[in-house]
Scaffold this motif. Structure first.
Motif, PDB file in Angstrom:
ATOM      1  N   UNK A 129       0.763  -1.070   0.001  1.00  0.00           N
ATOM      2  CA  UNK A 129       0.030  -0.105  -0.084  1.00  0.00           C
ATOM      3  C   UNK A 129       0.892   1.342  -0.044  1.00  0.00           C
ATOM      4  N   UNK A 130       0.381   2.358  -0.525  1.00  0.00           N
ATOM      5  CA  UNK A 130       1.197   3.492  -0.799  1.00  0.00           C
ATOM      6  C   UNK A 130       1.663   4.043   0.418  1.00  0.00           C
ATOM      7  N   UNK A 131       1.224   4.158   1.857  1.00  0.00           N
ATOM      8  CA  UNK A 131       2.024   4.639   2.702  1.00  0.00           C
ATOM      9  C   UNK A 131       3.136   3.977   3.126  1.00  0.00           C
ATOM     10  N   UNK A 132       2.921   2.741   3.245  1.00  0.00           N
ATOM     11  CA  UNK A 132       4.190   1.718   3.422  1.00  0.00           C
ATOM     12  C   UNK A 132       5.196   1.651   2.383  1.00  0.00           C
ATOM     13  N   UNK A 133       4.687   2.026   1.047  1.00  0.00           N
ATOM     14  CA  UNK A 133       5.828   2.113   0.093  1.00  0.00           C
ATOM     15  C   UNK A 133       6.543   3.373  -0.111  1.00  0.00           C
ATOM     16  N   UNK A 134       5.909   4.333   0.136  1.00  0.00           N
ATOM     17  CA  UNK A 134       6.450   5.721   0.185  1.00  0.00           C
ATOM     18  C   UNK A 134       7.386   5.879   1.428  1.00  0.00           C
ATOM     19  N   UNK A 135       7.082   5.386   2.539  1.00  0.00           N
ATOM     20  CA  UNK A 135       7.965   5.435   3.828  1.00  0.00           C
ATOM     21  C   UNK A 135       9.196   4.612   3.623  1.00  0.00           C
ATOM     22  N   UNK A 136       9.243   3.355   3.149  1.00  0.00           N
ATOM     23  CA  UNK A 136      10.623   2.885   2.751  1.00  0.00           C
ATOM     24  C   UNK A 136      11.132   3.383   1.546  1.00  0.00           C
TER      25      UNK A 136
END
Length: 268
Positions: free
Chosen positions: A47-54
């Motif tokens: 999901x977007x939030x997890x992807x962007x964080x890493x």
């Protein structure tokens, strides 16, 4: 401490605004997420939030290790590292050639990212009163793409990129370059400048160190990384301790809100 009143900035005595572009004027998060998902890697991304964080952390690590690498190559390298973490090649989901092609395609799309809806009108209003100067971590080719597309109706008085400077924000070199060149190119002194940005980590931390007046454009989004020591792509509300660290004079929720404040100060 940080202030949140427009009255703390003497708007009618300011001569220039410097801007972070990607995240402040351009929707960096959506651009990254959309273009990555349009590649062969898309079905395997979280999901977007997890992807962007890493991915934000990986981007910052590559920038620190390779400060003269072009931003489009930085983000390609970071996405390639992300693919390694996903083990898409190891598990036979994609070939290495497919991963490399996906990273190359993704990295070439920076210039196609869309502006926030309020950006163009706000920049045109602010340009009536101030010199406008981008201070961006993006390379010249990618920025040229943005200027011929999303920001084609905007005018800037000077443009300072990481490629020209040879380092990436939050390096102090970028802000030293900004202040030196503003004075040499436009005759603007430090006290006549306000820095406008969304990223606390990349922009407002260094702005405080250089005693720059600054405006935090808090567009929400994903707050990334450990407190005070990681990439901030967006901003949940900051707490008191973080306000002391970043010390912006004003928080707004959009560039349009800032333009309205400035117009009111000039009696427009």
């Amino acid at each position: 401490m940080a202030f949140t009143s427009a009255a703390t900035i003497p708007w009618t005595r300011i001569r220039a605004l410097s801007f972070d572009i990607y995240g402040t004027l351009i929707d960096w998060e959506t651009g990254i997420d959309t273009t990555a998902r349009s590649t062969a890697l898309g079905p395997y991304l979280p999901p977007r939030r997890e992807f962007l964080a890493t991915l934000g952390k990986l981007d910052t690590e590559v920038q620190r290790a390779h400060p003269t690498m072009l931003q489009r190559d930085i983000i390609a390298s970071a996405l390639r590292q992300y693919a390694q973490r996903l083990k898409v090649v190891e598990e036979g989901k994609l070939t290495q050639e497919q991963v490399d092609e996906a990273c190359q395609d993704y990295s070439g799309k920076i210039g196609t990212y869309e502006a926030f809806p309020d950006t163009v009108a706000a920049i045109n209003k602010l340009g009536k009163h101030y010199k406008l100067v981008p201070l961006t971590n993006v390379d010249n080719q990618s920025f040229a793409g943005t200027m011929s597309d999303a920001l084609q109706d905007c005018r800037f008085d000077a443009i300072y990129t990481a490629e020209d400077i040879g380092s990436y924000k939050p390096s102090p070199k970028n802000f030293e370059y900004l202040l030196e060149h503003l004075k040499a190119d436009l005759g603007v002194e430090t006290g006549e400048l306000v820095h406008v940005a969304q990223s606390l980590f990349h922009d407002h931390g260094p702005a405080r160190e250089f005693q720059l007046q600054s405006v935090w454009v808090n567009r929400g989004g994903a707050r990334i990384g450990a407190q005070h020591d990681a990439s901030w792509v967006g901003g949940a509300d900051v707490g008191k301790g973080e306000q002391d660290v970043y010390a912006f004079q004003l928080e707004v929720r959009s560039l349009g809100e800032l333009a309205e404040i400035v117009e009111a100060a000039f009696g427009a």
